[in-house]
Design a protein around this motif. Structure first.
Motif, PDB file in Angstrom:
ATOM      1  N   SER A  98     -34.017  89.930  60.999  1.00  0.00           N
ATOM      2  CA  SER A  98     -35.177  90.775  61.294  1.00  0.00           C
ATOM      3  C   SER A  98     -34.792  91.992  62.125  1.00  0.00           C
ATOM      4  N   MET A  99     -33.612  91.925  62.776  1.00  0.00           N
ATOM      5  CA  MET A  99     -33.189  93.048  63.618  1.00  0.00           C
ATOM      6  C   MET A  99     -32.385  94.078  62.846  1.00  0.00           C
ATOM      7  N   ALA A 100     -31.916  93.720  61.656  1.00  0.00           N
ATOM      8  CA  ALA A 100     -30.969  94.568  60.948  1.00  0.00           C
ATOM      9  C   ALA A 100     -31.593  95.879  60.476  1.00  0.00           C
ATOM     10  N   ASP A 101     -32.921  95.931  60.383  1.00  0.00           N
ATOM     11  CA  ASP A 101     -33.572  97.136  59.893  1.00  0.00           C
ATOM     12  C   ASP A 101     -34.017  98.062  61.015  1.00  0.00           C
ATOM     13  N   GLU A 102     -33.711  97.722  62.253  1.00  0.00           N
ATOM     14  CA  GLU A 102     -34.128  98.538  63.389  1.00  0.00           C
ATOM     15  C   GLU A 102     -32.901  99.103  64.112  1.00  0.00           C
ATOM     16  N   PRO A 103     -33.024 100.278  64.686  1.00  0.00           N
ATOM     17  CA  PRO A 103     -31.910 100.841  65.443  1.00  0.00           C
ATOM     18  C   PRO A 103     -31.474  99.896  66.561  1.00  0.00           C
ATOM     19  N   LEU A 104     -30.176  99.677  66.673  1.00  0.00           N
ATOM     20  CA  LEU A 104     -29.632  98.714  67.626  1.00  0.00           C
ATOM     21  C   LEU A 104     -28.847  99.381  68.754  1.00  0.00           C
ATOM     22  N   TYR A 105     -28.968 100.698  68.882  1.00  0.00           N
ATOM     23  CA  TYR A 105     -28.182 101.399  69.894  1.00  0.00           C
ATOM     24  C   TYR A 105     -28.481 100.881  71.297  1.00  0.00           C
ATOM     25  N   GLY A 106     -29.695 100.447  71.538  1.00  0.00           N
ATOM     26  CA  GLY A 106     -30.043  99.941  72.866  1.00  0.00           C
ATOM     27  C   GLY A 106     -29.247  98.718  73.275  1.00  0.00           C
ATOM     28  N   LEU A 107     -28.667  98.025  72.310  1.00  0.00           N
ATOM     29  CA  LEU A 107     -27.845  96.864  72.595  1.00  0.00           C
ATOM     30  C   LEU A 107     -26.361  97.208  72.680  1.00  0.00           C
ATOM     31  N   ALA A 176     -14.032  99.214  62.094  1.00  0.00           N
ATOM     32  CA  ALA A 176     -14.371 100.504  61.502  1.00  0.00           C
ATOM     33  C   ALA A 176     -15.707 101.025  62.018  1.00  0.00           C
ATOM     34  N   GLY A 177     -16.681 100.123  62.189  1.00  0.00           N
ATOM     35  CA  GLY A 177     -17.983 100.539  62.696  1.00  0.00           C
ATOM     36  C   GLY A 177     -17.907 101.068  64.112  1.00  0.00           C
ATOM     37  N   ILE A 178     -17.057 100.472  64.929  1.00  0.00           N
ATOM     38  CA  ILE A 178     -16.897 100.960  66.297  1.00  0.00           C
ATOM     39  C   ILE A 178     -16.421 102.399  66.285  1.00  0.00           C
ATOM     40  N   VAL A 179     -15.582 102.742  65.310  1.00  0.00           N
ATOM     41  CA  VAL A 179     -15.090 104.116  65.197  1.00  0.00           C
ATOM     42  C   VAL A 179     -16.153 105.044  64.622  1.00  0.00           C
ATOM     43  N   ALA A 180     -16.774 104.666  63.497  1.00  0.00           N
ATOM     44  CA  ALA A 180     -17.509 105.683  62.739  1.00  0.00           C
ATOM     45  C   ALA A 180     -18.837 105.241  62.150  1.00  0.00           C
ATOM     46  N   ALA A 181     -19.482 104.203  62.658  1.00  0.00           N
ATOM     47  CA  ALA A 181     -20.796 103.833  62.138  1.00  0.00           C
ATOM     48  C   ALA A 181     -21.759 105.011  62.221  1.00  0.00           C
ATOM     49  N   ASN A 182     -22.587 105.151  61.201  1.00  0.00           N
ATOM     50  CA  ASN A 182     -23.482 106.305  61.070  1.00  0.00           C
ATOM     51  C   ASN A 182     -24.532 106.330  62.174  1.00  0.00           C
ATOM     52  N   ASP A 183     -24.608 107.449  62.864  1.00  0.00           N
ATOM     53  CA  ASP A 183     -25.584 107.607  63.944  1.00  0.00           C
ATOM     54  C   ASP A 183     -26.815 108.378  63.502  1.00  0.00           C
ATOM     55  N   GLN A 184     -26.926 108.706  62.197  1.00  0.00           N
ATOM     56  CA  GLN A 184     -28.008 109.560  61.736  1.00  0.00           C
ATOM     57  C   GLN A 184     -28.831 108.942  60.603  1.00  0.00           C
ATOM     58  N   ASN A 185     -28.648 107.636  60.333  1.00  0.00           N
ATOM     59  CA  ASN A 185     -29.392 107.021  59.228  1.00  0.00           C
ATOM     60  C   ASN A 185     -30.546 106.150  59.686  1.00  0.00           C
ATOM     61  N   GLU A 186     -30.796 106.123  60.998  1.00  0.00           N
ATOM     62  CA  GLU A 186     -31.939 105.432  61.584  1.00  0.00           C
ATOM     63  C   GLU A 186     -31.951 103.930  61.303  1.00  0.00           C
ATOM     64  N   VAL A 187     -30.779 103.370  61.038  1.00  0.00           N
ATOM     65  CA  VAL A 187     -30.648 101.914  60.925  1.00  0.00           C
ATOM     66  C   VAL A 187     -29.366 101.496  61.627  1.00  0.00           C
ATOM     67  N   GLY A 188     -29.354 100.250  62.072  1.00  0.00           N
ATOM     68  CA  GLY A 188     -28.115  99.679  62.576  1.00  0.00           C
ATOM     69  C   GLY A 188     -27.615 100.278  63.866  1.00  0.00           C
ATOM     70  N   VAL A 189     -26.312 100.588  63.879  1.00  0.00           N
ATOM     71  CA  VAL A 189     -25.610 100.960  65.101  1.00  0.00           C
ATOM     72  C   VAL A 189     -24.996 102.342  64.979  1.00  0.00           C
ATOM     73  N   ALA A 190     -24.343 102.785  66.060  1.00  0.00           N
ATOM     74  CA  ALA A 190     -23.660 104.080  66.070  1.00  0.00           C
ATOM     75  C   ALA A 190     -22.194 103.871  66.403  1.00  0.00           C
ATOM     76  N   GLY A 191     -21.341 104.703  65.838  1.00  0.00           N
ATOM     77  CA  GLY A 191     -19.926 104.721  66.167  1.00  0.00           C
ATOM     78  C   GLY A 191     -19.609 105.864  67.100  1.00  0.00           C
ATOM     79  N   THR A 192     -18.410 105.872  67.632  1.00  0.00           N
ATOM     80  CA  THR A 192     -17.999 106.943  68.551  1.00  0.00           C
ATOM     81  C   THR A 192     -17.804 108.257  67.816  1.00  0.00           C
ATOM     82  N   ALA A 193     -17.191 108.211  66.638  1.00  0.00           N
ATOM     83  CA  ALA A 193     -16.902 109.425  65.865  1.00  0.00           C
ATOM     84  C   ALA A 193     -17.474 109.290  64.459  1.00  0.00           C
ATOM     85  N   PRO A 194     -18.791 109.299  64.323  1.00  0.00           N
ATOM     86  CA  PRO A 194     -19.422 109.057  63.019  1.00  0.00           C
ATOM     87  C   PRO A 194     -19.156 110.151  61.992  1.00  0.00           C
TER      88      PRO A 194
END
Length: 471
Positions: A98-107, A176-194
């Motif tokens: 249920s959490m996978a569809d919401e931005p998780l940056y707060g975690l 790979a996600g820690i490096v470059a997860a998309n920070d602009q798709n409004e889902v999931g997580v963010a990477g350092t160098a997306p």
């Protein structure tokens, strides 16, 4: 918080760690039909009768298959390829569906403490290329579809499953996600160098082993295709210096030196054995026939090679629990991390935990009793491979059917290294030319001095300061 020695903690919860090499269960087996050969003195046609597995012409080595007698007849230096049998982590904590569809940056305490959003006001890593030398990167993951260059990605294992897939497990996708997860798709997580480009260099297949030759070939390839950074969240400790041998040391250092000259910064996880790498221990072996015991100095590979950045892990205890729950700051050395004065370049977020609050596998918690221990780990992308045969005890086999995409909390120096690789991509994106030394020196020079040099080296990673230094 109840205190434990680092060795006690390893005994309590070694299965939790996310590094590919976990604990002391590491064996190095020599191949009887695959060899790394020096080709400096070889002539055209000398290798007839041997099958070439990997050509590494820039460093004058080649990997071949055949009989050892045929290799001996070449009259040049060689050594059997070695396979590291590594213990993969047995536990992690997945995000609820249920959490996978919401931005998780707060975690993502790791990205918050690095203030990566401020970095992105200057650069998101555009133009930088990062090789992920690991178990495979899932190019189809929703948070990585934008980043993985599948044309350049390569499978070094020979298992036939291709590249851009997590055929060796979830580990490479998390890195790979820690490096470059998309920070602009409004889902999931963010990477350092997306904004950076990822190249999947897969060196692990379904089983726990990885060939040294495959790993070496992947580093050479990353340098040849002009990667700014190559992340290696892999390694083994303790390995006997005698067993590793001078030839292997020469091969490894030659390859890492080549990468540096090409402008590729090699970033390596320091390891999860709570070991002092400055004062490496010893490995003692009993002769089965004589009963005599012989001891040899131990090393950690590949993070003790020259021309690499070795990264230790830090993490909080109590993140997300609020108020007095933050018992340890995010710069606290992780309870499992390897360390050592002159052995660590910088520290970075890798995840931490208090083993006394982790529920037993069979413990049933009532609503409201979850201690949220996993919030102190690192949250990012995961892809779980699915094969035709999925036995519980043996490695999966048969046709690769795809992957299940999700997110997971994992801890280890394997998670700390890509934090640095991502920061290196940000720095590299602002430079006019590739220069591994300049990127490395920038990251070291701008790291925050938090004391305890044996754990932090030059300091705790500060991407904002690094970006400001070069922009």
């Amino acid at each position: 918080m109840v205190r434990h020695s680092r060795r006690d903690v390893l005994k309590l919860s070694g299965g939790l760690l996310g590094g590919i090499a976990v604990g002391a269960t590491v064996t190095v087996a020599a191949s009887t039909e695959r060899f790394i050969v020096s080709e400096k003195k070889l002539k055209r046609g000398d290798l007839d009768g041997l099958s070439i597995v990997h050509e590494m012409d820039p460093v004058d080595f080649v990997v071949v298959e055949g009989t050892e007698s045929a290799v001996q007849d070449l009259g040049v230096d060689y050594a059997p390829d070695m396979s590291m049998q590594l213990e993969l982590p047995g536990e992690r904590q997945d995000v609820e569906p249920s959490m996978a569809d919401e931005p998780l940056y707060g975690l993502q305490w790791d990205k918050q403490v690095q203030d990566v959003s401020t970095c992105h006001e200057t650069t998101r890593g555009e133009g930088a290329r990062v090789a992920i030398i690991d178990s495979g990167v899932a190019a189809g993951h929703p948070d990585l579809q934008h980043a993985v260059n599948t044309d350049l990605s390569q499978n070094f294992t020979g298992d036939g499953y291709g590249a851009g897939v997590p055929a060796g497990g979830y580990h490479g996708t998390h890195v790979a996600g820690i490096v470059a997860a998309n920070d602009q798709n409004e889902v999931g997580v963010a990477g350092t160098a997306p904004g950076s480009e990822l190249v999947d260099c897969r060196v692990f297949s379904q089983g726990p082993g990885a060939s040294f030759a495959d790993i070496f070939a992947a580093v050479v390839y990353a340098a040849e295709i002009n990667c700014d950074v190559a992340n290696m969240s892999i390694g083994a400790y303790p390995v006997s210096r005698k067993g590793f041998g001078s030839f292997y040391g020469k091969v490894m250092n030659s390859i890492m030196s080549y990468a540096r000259r090409q402008g590729t910064l090699v970033v390596v996880s320091a390891g999860n054995d709570a070991a002092d790498l400055q004062h490496d221990g010893r490995i003692c072996v009993e002769d089965e026939e004589t009963g005599e015991v012989e001891c040899f100095p131990a090393i950690s590979v590949p993070n003790e090679a020259s021309n690499v950045m070795s990264i230790s892990a830090t993490g909080p205890v109590g993140f997300g629990r609020g108020g007095d729950g933050m018992e340890e700051p995010t710069t606290t050395p992780a309870i499992y991390t390897n360390y050592g004065t002159n052995a660590i370049d910088v520290s970075a977020p890798g995840g931490n935990y208090d083993p006394t609050i982790i529920p037993d596998d069979d413990e049933v918690l009532e609503p409201g009793e979850d201690p949220l221990w996993y919030y102190d780990l690192v949250l990012n992308t995961v892809a779980l491979p699915v094969f035709e045969n999925m036995p519980e005890e043996e490695p999966p086999s048969g046709e690769y059917l795809g992957a299940q995409y999700t997110y997971s909390w994992v801890a280890g120096t394997s998670m700390a290294a890509p934090q640095v690789a991502g920061a290196a991509a940000l720095v590299a994106s602002l430079m006019d030319s590739q220069h591994a030394n300049k990127v490395r020196n920038t990251l070291r020079r701008t790291a925050v001095d938090v004391g305890e040099k044996e754990y932090h080296g030059a300091g705790f990673l500060d991407p904002v300061a690094a970006v400001e230094d070069v922009k």
